[in-house]
Design a protein around this motif. Structure first.
Motif, PDB file in Angstrom:
ATOM      1  N   LEU A 102     -16.289   7.994   1.965  1.00  0.00           N
ATOM      2  CA  LEU A 102     -15.235   7.325   2.721  1.00  0.00           C
ATOM      3  C   LEU A 102     -14.425   8.329   3.533  1.00  0.00           C
ATOM      4  O   LEU A 102     -13.899   9.295   2.995  1.00  0.00           O
ATOM      5  CB  LEU A 102     -14.299   6.559   1.769  1.00  0.00           C
ATOM      6  N   ASP A 103     -14.328   8.078   4.828  1.00  0.00           N
ATOM      7  CA  ASP A 103     -13.537   8.942   5.701  1.00  0.00           C
ATOM      8  C   ASP A 103     -12.056   8.673   5.477  1.00  0.00           C
ATOM      9  O   ASP A 103     -11.634   7.512   5.399  1.00  0.00           O
ATOM     10  CB  ASP A 103     -13.901   8.668   7.165  1.00  0.00           C
ATOM     11  N   PRO A 104     -11.217   9.712   5.371  1.00  0.00           N
ATOM     12  CA  PRO A 104      -9.782   9.502   5.157  1.00  0.00           C
ATOM     13  C   PRO A 104      -9.126   8.632   6.224  1.00  0.00           C
ATOM     14  O   PRO A 104      -8.171   7.910   5.931  1.00  0.00           O
ATOM     15  CB  PRO A 104      -9.211  10.924   5.183  1.00  0.00           C
ATOM     16  N   MET A 105      -9.627   8.707   7.464  1.00  0.00           N
ATOM     17  CA  MET A 105      -9.040   7.885   8.527  1.00  0.00           C
ATOM     18  C   MET A 105      -9.306   6.407   8.289  1.00  0.00           C
ATOM     19  O   MET A 105      -8.440   5.556   8.508  1.00  0.00           O
ATOM     20  CB  MET A 105      -9.606   8.320   9.886  1.00  0.00           C
ATOM     21  N   LEU A 106     -10.511   6.081   7.818  1.00  0.00           N
ATOM     22  CA  LEU A 106     -10.829   4.694   7.486  1.00  0.00           C
ATOM     23  C   LEU A 106     -10.002   4.238   6.286  1.00  0.00           C
ATOM     24  O   LEU A 106      -9.537   3.092   6.223  1.00  0.00           O
ATOM     25  CB  LEU A 106     -12.324   4.568   7.188  1.00  0.00           C
ATOM     26  N   ALA A 107      -9.787   5.141   5.339  1.00  0.00           N
ATOM     27  CA  ALA A 107      -8.943   4.837   4.171  1.00  0.00           C
ATOM     28  C   ALA A 107      -7.529   4.502   4.624  1.00  0.00           C
ATOM     29  O   ALA A 107      -6.900   3.558   4.127  1.00  0.00           O
ATOM     30  CB  ALA A 107      -8.930   6.028   3.217  1.00  0.00           C
ATOM     31  N   ALA A 108      -6.997   5.268   5.586  1.00  0.00           N
ATOM     32  CA  ALA A 108      -5.649   5.027   6.112  1.00  0.00           C
ATOM     33  C   ALA A 108      -5.566   3.677   6.802  1.00  0.00           C
ATOM     34  O   ALA A 108      -4.575   2.945   6.667  1.00  0.00           O
ATOM     35  CB  ALA A 108      -5.258   6.134   7.080  1.00  0.00           C
ATOM     36  N   LEU A 109      -6.619   3.328   7.547  1.00  0.00           N
ATOM     37  CA  LEU A 109      -6.643   2.053   8.256  1.00  0.00           C
ATOM     38  C   LEU A 109      -6.630   0.892   7.256  1.00  0.00           C
ATOM     39  O   LEU A 109      -5.881  -0.085   7.424  1.00  0.00           O
ATOM     40  CB  LEU A 109      -7.885   1.972   9.150  1.00  0.00           C
ATOM     41  N   CYS A 110      -7.455   1.005   6.213  1.00  0.00           N
ATOM     42  CA  CYS A 110      -7.509  -0.040   5.182  1.00  0.00           C
ATOM     43  C   CYS A 110      -6.159  -0.181   4.481  1.00  0.00           C
ATOM     44  O   CYS A 110      -5.670  -1.298   4.251  1.00  0.00           O
ATOM     45  CB  CYS A 110      -8.591   0.289   4.154  1.00  0.00           C
ATOM     46  N   MET A 111      -5.572   0.945   4.113  1.00  0.00           N
ATOM     47  CA  MET A 111      -4.291   0.921   3.412  1.00  0.00           C
ATOM     48  C   MET A 111      -3.211   0.285   4.271  1.00  0.00           C
ATOM     49  O   MET A 111      -2.421  -0.548   3.807  1.00  0.00           O
ATOM     50  CB  MET A 111      -3.886   2.344   3.022  1.00  0.00           C
ATOM     51  N   SER A 112      -3.185   0.653   5.554  1.00  0.00           N
ATOM     52  CA  SER A 112      -2.131   0.173   6.438  1.00  0.00           C
ATOM     53  C   SER A 112      -2.148  -1.337   6.570  1.00  0.00           C
ATOM     54  O   SER A 112      -1.095  -1.982   6.624  1.00  0.00           O
ATOM     55  CB  SER A 112      -2.277   0.809   7.825  1.00  0.00           C
ATOM     56  N   PHE A 113      -3.342  -1.922   6.614  1.00  0.00           N
ATOM     57  CA  PHE A 113      -3.421  -3.348   6.881  1.00  0.00           C
ATOM     58  C   PHE A 113      -3.558  -4.205   5.626  1.00  0.00           C
ATOM     59  O   PHE A 113      -3.594  -5.421   5.713  1.00  0.00           O
ATOM     60  CB  PHE A 113      -4.548  -3.633   7.867  1.00  0.00           C
ATOM     61  N   SER A 114      -3.612  -3.566   4.464  1.00  0.00           N
ATOM     62  CA  SER A 114      -3.637  -4.362   3.236  1.00  0.00           C
ATOM     63  C   SER A 114      -2.300  -5.081   3.051  1.00  0.00           C
ATOM     64  O   SER A 114      -2.256  -6.248   2.658  1.00  0.00           O
ATOM     65  CB  SER A 114      -3.932  -3.473   2.028  1.00  0.00           C
ATOM     66  N   SER A 115      -1.199  -4.389   3.343  1.00  0.00           N
ATOM     67  CA  SER A 115       0.126  -5.006   3.230  1.00  0.00           C
ATOM     68  C   SER A 115       0.300  -6.106   4.262  1.00  0.00           C
ATOM     69  O   SER A 115       0.859  -7.171   3.972  1.00  0.00           O
ATOM     70  CB  SER A 115       1.223  -3.956   3.421  1.00  0.00           C
ATOM     71  N   VAL A 116      -0.183  -5.835   5.482  1.00  0.00           N
ATOM     72  CA  VAL A 116      -0.075  -6.835   6.544  1.00  0.00           C
ATOM     73  C   VAL A 116      -0.822  -8.106   6.147  1.00  0.00           C
ATOM     74  O   VAL A 116      -0.346  -9.220   6.380  1.00  0.00           O
ATOM     75  CB  VAL A 116      -0.621  -6.279   7.875  1.00  0.00           C
ATOM     76  N   SER A 117      -1.977  -7.947   5.523  1.00  0.00           N
ATOM     77  CA  SER A 117      -2.778  -9.115   5.143  1.00  0.00           C
ATOM     78  C   SER A 117      -2.046  -9.966   4.112  1.00  0.00           C
ATOM     79  O   SER A 117      -2.126 -11.201   4.136  1.00  0.00           O
ATOM     80  CB  SER A 117      -4.138  -8.677   4.586  1.00  0.00           C
ATOM     81  N   VAL A 118      -1.308  -9.319   3.188  1.00  0.00           N
ATOM     82  CA  VAL A 118      -0.538 -10.046   2.187  1.00  0.00           C
ATOM     83  C   VAL A 118       0.561 -10.876   2.853  1.00  0.00           C
ATOM     84  O   VAL A 118       0.771 -12.051   2.529  1.00  0.00           O
ATOM     85  CB  VAL A 118       0.063  -9.066   1.152  1.00  0.00           C
ATOM     86  N   VAL A 119       1.268 -10.266   3.800  1.00  0.00           N
ATOM     87  CA  VAL A 119       2.343 -10.972   4.503  1.00  0.00           C
ATOM     88  C   VAL A 119       1.777 -12.132   5.325  1.00  0.00           C
ATOM     89  O   VAL A 119       2.328 -13.236   5.331  1.00  0.00           O
ATOM     90  CB  VAL A 119       3.134  -9.998   5.409  1.00  0.00           C
ATOM     91  N   LEU A 120       0.671 -11.888   6.024  1.00  0.00           N
ATOM     92  CA  LEU A 120       0.056 -12.943   6.838  1.00  0.00           C
ATOM     93  C   LEU A 120      -0.425 -14.096   5.971  1.00  0.00           C
ATOM     94  O   LEU A 120      -0.336 -15.262   6.363  1.00  0.00           O
ATOM     95  CB  LEU A 120      -1.112 -12.374   7.660  1.00  0.00           C
ATOM     96  N   ASN A 121      -0.931 -13.770   4.773  1.00  0.00           N
ATOM     97  CA  ASN A 121      -1.352 -14.833   3.860  1.00  0.00           C
ATOM     98  C   ASN A 121      -0.159 -15.670   3.417  1.00  0.00           C
ATOM     99  O   ASN A 121      -0.248 -16.901   3.328  1.00  0.00           O
ATOM    100  CB  ASN A 121      -2.050 -14.238   2.633  1.00  0.00           C
ATOM    101  N   ALA A 122       0.977 -15.010   3.155  1.00  0.00           N
ATOM    102  CA  ALA A 122       2.194 -15.741   2.769  1.00  0.00           C
ATOM    103  C   ALA A 122       2.647 -16.670   3.895  1.00  0.00           C
ATOM    104  O   ALA A 122       3.098 -17.798   3.649  1.00  0.00           O
ATOM    105  CB  ALA A 122       3.306 -14.760   2.406  1.00  0.00           C
TER     106      ALA A 122
END
Length: 743
Positions: A714-734
């Protein structure tokens, strides 16, 4: 005990919320504290031994800033909105700047590897010295734009309360430090060495991008409260001497002031109409879309809109005392509260960051000790730190509660806290008071039977004359039904448990129940009594009018069903709830009403004081009980139930015994509340599942498990992208809760 609310600055993830909670909870005389990451707020219940200043200092010592925020008025709201707007604009500019330089850095670092035509001095393989220094120069602006995140992470790390920003700092810092050493070697030896500047730069830039979209999304979760706070106008027309008006700030209105409301204007404070007629849109207050007619003597509420006519009103409640202010306070309190389901996430969040740091260190060390390169081990270390996201855990519950309670408020349903929202979804039995809940609570005359030779109007006139001085609801129903002028009476006497007697034009009349009729031993008309029995079988209350010698007529009174009762109870059954009618009425009347609305279980002849015992008995059988009543006579039962639901009247929202208030006295709102609680709990569980699943899946991948089976690292940049949008996905689901159809 005192309860204070605080706004908290500097929190970035669930670990921050846990840190602040622990810091304040350790203070003496603090009995309860809850920090809400989504609203960036804190509620503290404390005694007199601890001051507000001590609480704020404890938060400061933990590395954050607390400001007292007990009042939530329009001025404070507008100031907060302006601050939020300025903060988001600043974050946007910083994020765009970081992305531009990080993108350029990524292009310089990866371009030659992808076969792109680049100048010789940018190719690290052929010109390591110049290429290394240029990449260093490009990463410095990214560090500058992301300095807020890095300094926050550093402060939390040094305070031994690491948070998400600490993970970003350590991860990007490790990549940066490794690259700096290799840059030095490249300059000294003029040989190529691996660099990770692009990973460090993109990690910071992508985290900034994700946090910006997260903050943007969080603003939408507070839409209901925002809408309520903008309802009250800033100015009001104060009526001064000689009927003239003067425009003044709403805050200057006092109780007793006379104010004018013109067509199309919002009403500034609660008041009573002195003159004029109009229709008022009260949908913001009750959720009811149909306008309500208002004329002299009627009450009006702040924030409602006069549609056609002009009103002159006297102010009765101002500021925080208005119905709208009480609603705003309840919604704000509910949105800032914690549901029991959040406890597991809270416990995990408290240990999350230190555990992730330990996993990252052990994972990198394990790979290095098994013969892999330092660069490979560093990639593992950075990827694990960056992909782990405690934000999603912290946001999973509060965002759903904010949207759910906000959606409910717009429909005239007020949840007092997150616990009520969660517990309502678990209810198995709904206990319904009859009068004022299933029925309108205003008895009306339904049938008038007269002895042959007498008119129905005469029966009503005589009954109304006898009941003129009586105060009970049945008397009011008869007086309302009679159109004739009442006759003078004398020798009025109440017959306890039977009815009453009085003289009209010298003749003695009796009006009462069947016991009074039996006591009179009258010669009665059989057909009239048969008809009366049929009315009684239908659940109606029957009164007999007689003289000392003869039965003259029969009057039947019934408390009519609310228009929506049948549909609402059918909806409750559809949602899986069992319904029970609990009433002080006799069994015949109660069962007749229950039959009309399809309620199978009826508990009748119950005194108000005994209703609470019935609730406890149902709970003892393992049932989760919601008690629905008017919030006054039913207060003990409401308090004992798992969830107390009070039927409001559009203005009285401070019903202490209830957990949920239905503002429009509409039973359909109960079914809507139950549906919304179910949907909100499902949404919370979805959010928590995603937050846990994301980390359970992401961390092993970041640890390099896939490489053991020939997969990629796993590339660290891809890890950062996943991490950044995991929170956004939770808010959008709410936010999906806003699309729940309640009708």
């Amino acid at each position: 005990m005192e309860k204070d609310n605080f706004a908290i600055e500097g929190m970035v993830c669930a670990s921050c919320a846990q840190t602040v909670e622990k810091a304040v909870a350790q203070l003496p005389d603090v009995t309860d504290v809850f920090v809400n990451l989504a609203t960036e707020s804190m509620q503290v219940e404390h005694g007199s031994q601890v001051s507000v200043q001590k609480i704020m200092q404890a938060v400061k010592n933990a590395g954050y800033v607390a400001t007292l925020s007990n009042t939530l008025d329009q001025a404070e709201f507008e100031a907060k909105q302006a601050q939020t707007k300025a903060r988001l604009l600043h974050k946007k500019r910083q994020m765009i700047g970081a992305l531009i330089f990080a993108g350029a850095l990524l292009l310089v670092a990866m371009g030659p590897m992808m076969g792109l035509a680049f100048p010789h001095f940018l190719d690290g393989m052929h010109a390591p010295k110049s290429a290394s220094l240029i990449q260093l120069a490009l990463v410095l602006p990214v560090l500058w734009f992301g300095k807020d995140y890095l300094t926050t992470g550093a402060k939390a790390l040094f305070a031994r309360h690491p948070n998400m920003d600490s993970l970003v700092l350590v991860g990007s810092g490790a990549a940066l430090l490794y690259s700096l050493v290799n840059t030095y070697l490249a300059v000294v030896t003029e040989q190529h060495h691996d660099l990770y500047y692009e990973a460090a730069g993109m990690i910071i830039a992508l985290v900034m991008l994700g946090k910006y979209f997260e903050d943007l999304s969080k603003q939408k979760t507070n839409f209901a409260l925002t809408s309520l706070l903008t309802l009250v106008p800033k100015k009001a027309l104060l009526v001064v001497a000689k009927g003239q008006t003067k425009e003044v700030p709403v805050a200057e209105l006092k109780v007793g002031d006379t104010f004018l409301v013109q067509a199309g204007q919002s009403i500034p404070v609660d008041g009573i109409v002195l003159a004029g007629e109009t229709t008022v849109d009260e949908s913001m207050l009750t959720g009811e879309s149909l306008p309500v007619a208002k004329r002299s003597g009627d009450l009006v509420n702040a924030g409602t809109v006069s549609q056609v006519g002009q009103l002159t009103c006297r102010a009765t409640r101002i500021g925080s005392q208005t119905a709208l202010s009480q609603i705003i306070a309840l919604v704000a309190k509910a949105q800032g509260s914690k549901a029991p389901i959040a406890r597991l996430a809270d416990r995990i969040a408290g240990y999350f960051v230190p555990v992730i740091m330990g996993i990252a260190t052990l994972g990198a060390l394990a790979w290095f000790l098994t013969g892999h390169s330092l660069g490979f081990s560093l990639t593992i270390f950075v990827s694990v730190l960056v992909i782990a996201c405690p934000c999603a855990l912290g946001l999973a519950t509060p965002t759903a509660i904010m949207v759910g309670t906000g959606k409910a408020a717009k429909a005239g349903i007020l949840f007092k806290n997150g616990t009520a929202l969660e517990q309502l979804s678990q209810v198995t039995t709904v206990v319904l008071d009859k009068t004022g809940t299933i029925t309108q609570g205003k008895p009306a005359v339904t049938d008038v039977l007269a002895k042959p030779g007498l008119k129905r109007a005469t029966i009503l006139q005589l009954a109304a004359s006898l009941e003129f001085y009586a105060k009970h609801p049945l008397a009011h129903a008869i007086l309302q039904a009679s159109t004739a002028e009442t006759l003078p009476v004398s020798d009025f006497e109440t017959l306890l448990g039977l009815g009453l007697t009085a003289k009209v034009n010298g003749l003695t009349y009796f009006l009462g129940n069947d016991k009074l009729l039996a006591k009179q031993k009258l010669s009665t008309e059989i057909p009239l009594l048969k008809q009366a029995r049929a009315l009684t079988q239908g659940g109606k209350t029957v009164m007999f009018l007689s003289t000392e010698k003869d039965l003259l007529g029969v009057i039947a009174v019934q408390d009519p069903l609310k228009q929506d009762s049948r549909h609402a109870i059918a909806q409750l059954h559809k949602l899986g709830a069992k319904t029970v009618m609990l009433t002080g009425d006799n069994e015949k009347t109660a069962r007749a009403i229950a039959k009309q609305v399809q309620i199978s279980e009826v508990i009748s002849d119950v005194l108000p004081a005994d209703k609470a015992k019935v609730v406890l008995e149902l709970q003892a059988k393992g049932q989760k009980v919601a008690m629905v009543g008017d919030g006054i006579n039913d207060a003990p039962a409401l308090a004992n139930a798992n969830v107390g639901v009070a039927i409001g009247n559009g203005t009285d929202v401070a019903l202490d015994s209830a957990d949920v208030v239905l503002m429009n006295s509409d039973l359909s709102s109960l079914a809507q509340a139950l549906l919304l609680s179910h949907k909100t709990l499902v949404n919370i569980k979805e959010n928590l599942f995603w937050a846990f699943f994301y980390n359970c899946l992401g961390i092993p991948v970041a640890l390099g498990v896939l490489t053991l089976f020939g997969g990629p690292l796993l590339d660290p940049m891809l890890a950062a992208l996943c991490m950044s949008f995991s929170s956004v996905s939770v808010v959008l689901n709410a936010l999906r809760l806003n699309r729940v159809k309640l009708n």
